[in-house]
Each structure stands twice: as C-alpha cells, then as structure tokens.
Scaffold this motif. Structure first.
Motif, short mmCIF file in Angstrom:
data_model
loop_
_atom_site.label_atom_id
_atom_site.label_comp_id
_atom_site.label_asym_id
_atom_site.label_seq_id
_atom_site.Cartn_x
_atom_site.Cartn_y
_atom_site.Cartn_z
N LEU A 75 0.82 -1.20 0.00
CA LEU A 75 0.00 0.00 0.00
C LEU A 75 0.86 1.26 0.00
O LEU A 75 0.61 2.20 -0.75
CB LEU A 75 -0.93 0.00 1.22
CG LEU A 75 -1.85 1.21 1.36
CD1 LEU A 75 -2.76 1.34 0.15
CD2 LEU A 75 -2.66 1.13 2.64
N GLN A 76 1.92 1.27 0.80
CA GLN A 76 2.81 2.44 0.85
C GLN A 76 3.51 2.62 -0.49
O GLN A 76 3.65 3.75 -0.97
CB GLN A 76 3.86 2.27 1.97
CG GLN A 76 3.31 2.44 3.36
CD GLN A 76 4.37 2.14 4.41
OE1 GLN A 76 5.22 1.26 4.21
NE2 GLN A 76 4.29 2.86 5.53
N ARG A 77 3.96 1.52 -1.11
CA ARG A 77 4.62 1.62 -2.41
C ARG A 77 3.63 2.13 -3.47
O ARG A 77 3.98 2.95 -4.30
CB ARG A 77 5.19 0.26 -2.84
CG ARG A 77 6.54 0.01 -2.20
CD ARG A 77 7.17 -1.24 -2.74
NE ARG A 77 6.49 -2.35 -2.06
CZ ARG A 77 6.31 -3.56 -2.55
NH1 ARG A 77 6.76 -3.87 -3.73
NH2 ARG A 77 5.69 -4.49 -1.87
N ALA A 78 2.41 1.65 -3.40
CA ALA A 78 1.40 2.10 -4.35
C ALA A 78 1.11 3.58 -4.15
O ALA A 78 0.95 4.33 -5.13
CB ALA A 78 0.12 1.28 -4.19
N GLN A 79 1.05 4.03 -2.89
CA GLN A 79 0.82 5.44 -2.61
C GLN A 79 1.99 6.29 -3.11
O GLN A 79 1.79 7.37 -3.67
CB GLN A 79 0.60 5.66 -1.11
CG GLN A 79 -0.75 5.19 -0.62
CD GLN A 79 -0.89 5.31 0.89
OE1 GLN A 79 0.10 5.35 1.62
NE2 GLN A 79 -2.14 5.36 1.36
N GLU A 80 3.22 5.82 -2.92
CA GLU A 80 4.40 6.56 -3.40
C GLU A 80 4.39 6.63 -4.92
O GLU A 80 4.69 7.67 -5.51
CB GLU A 80 5.67 5.89 -2.90
CG GLU A 80 5.91 6.07 -1.40
CD GLU A 80 7.10 5.26 -0.89
OE1 GLU A 80 7.72 4.52 -1.69
OE2 GLU A 80 7.41 5.38 0.30
N ASP A 81 4.05 5.50 -5.56
CA ASP A 81 3.98 5.48 -7.02
C ASP A 81 2.90 6.45 -7.52
O ASP A 81 3.11 7.18 -8.49
CB ASP A 81 3.70 4.07 -7.54
CG ASP A 81 4.89 3.14 -7.37
OD1 ASP A 81 6.01 3.65 -7.12
OD2 ASP A 81 4.71 1.91 -7.48
N ALA A 82 1.75 6.45 -6.83
CA ALA A 82 0.66 7.34 -7.22
C ALA A 82 1.08 8.79 -7.04
O ALA A 82 0.76 9.65 -7.87
CB ALA A 82 -0.58 7.04 -6.39
N GLU A 83 1.78 9.10 -5.95
CA GLU A 83 2.26 10.46 -5.71
C GLU A 83 3.26 10.88 -6.79
O GLU A 83 3.22 12.02 -7.29
CB GLU A 83 2.90 10.55 -4.32
CG GLU A 83 3.25 11.95 -3.88
CD GLU A 83 2.03 12.85 -3.73
OE1 GLU A 83 2.18 14.06 -3.99
OE2 GLU A 83 0.94 12.37 -3.37
N GLU A 84 4.13 9.96 -7.19
CA GLU A 84 5.11 10.25 -8.24
C GLU A 84 4.40 10.52 -9.57
O GLU A 84 4.72 11.48 -10.28
CB GLU A 84 6.07 9.06 -8.39
CG GLU A 84 7.18 9.30 -9.40
CD GLU A 84 8.12 8.11 -9.50
OE1 GLU A 84 8.79 8.01 -10.53
OE2 GLU A 84 8.18 7.29 -8.55
N VAL A 85 3.39 9.71 -9.89
CA VAL A 85 2.62 9.90 -11.12
C VAL A 85 1.88 11.24 -11.06
O VAL A 85 1.81 11.98 -12.04
CB VAL A 85 1.64 8.73 -11.33
CG1 VAL A 85 0.64 9.05 -12.43
CG2 VAL A 85 2.41 7.46 -11.66
N LYS A 86 1.35 11.56 -9.88
CA LYS A 86 0.63 12.82 -9.70
C LYS A 86 1.56 14.00 -9.97
O LYS A 86 1.19 14.96 -10.67
CB LYS A 86 0.07 12.90 -8.28
CG LYS A 86 -0.63 14.19 -7.95
CD LYS A 86 -1.07 14.21 -6.50
CE LYS A 86 -1.46 15.59 -6.05
NZ LYS A 86 -1.77 15.64 -4.62
#
Length: 99
Positions: free
Chosen positions: A8-19
């Motif tokens: 979940l944390q990795r997915a959130q970091e990836d989503a933040e990077e994409v954002k």
C-alpha cells in the motif's frame, strides 16, 4: 514486506510520483498554450503590418508610374521643341543661302 514498506505504501508513493509528473506535464502544457497564444498575437500583428505595407507599396508604385509618365511627356515635349528648332534653323539657313 520489502524494505519495511507495505504494498500500500509503495502504491501510494507510485501514485504520488505519477501525480507530480502529471502536474508537471499540465504546467508545461499551460506554458505551451501561453506561448502559442503569444505567437498567434504576433502573427496577427504581422498580418496587419503586411497589409499596411502592401497598401503603401501600391501607393508608391502609382506615384512612380505617374512620375514616369510626366517625365516621358517632358522628354517628348523637349524632343518636339528641339525638332522644331532644327527644322526652323534648316529653313532659315536654306532661305538665306538661296537669296
């Protein structure tokens, strides 16, 4: 868990990077839009200046043609006057030599 991070944390970091990437892309797109708008304004201004230049060149061309016509008329007039003078001199000389 890898390196103490959950999926979940990795997915959130990836989503933040994409954002962040998407926000950066939107900023760049907005800059390009502004630049295109400036280019359109400049193009319109150049078109107007081109129209003014074209009108000016037409006027100058007409003035030059008028001046050329006047000059031709003057030269023709001078030629006629010189021709008349030459004919008059020939007539005077021939009358004087006959008498």
């Amino acid at each position: 868990m890898e390196n103490g991070k959950s999926r979940l944390q990795r997915a959130q970091e990836d989503a933040e990077e994409v954002k962040e990437i998407m926000l950066d892309n939107m900023d760049k797109a907005n800059e390009r839009t502004a630049k295109l708008s400036d280019l359109e304004d400049r193009a319109e201004e150049l078109m107007e200046k081109g129209k003014v230049f074209e009108k000016t060149t037409v006027k100058v061309k007409q003035q030059q043609q008028g001046m050329n016509k006047k000059m031709k008329m003057v030269l023709i007039g001078v030629g006629v006057v010189v021709g008349i003078i030459v004919v008059a001199i020939i007539i005077v000389v021939s009358t004087n030599s006959s008498s």
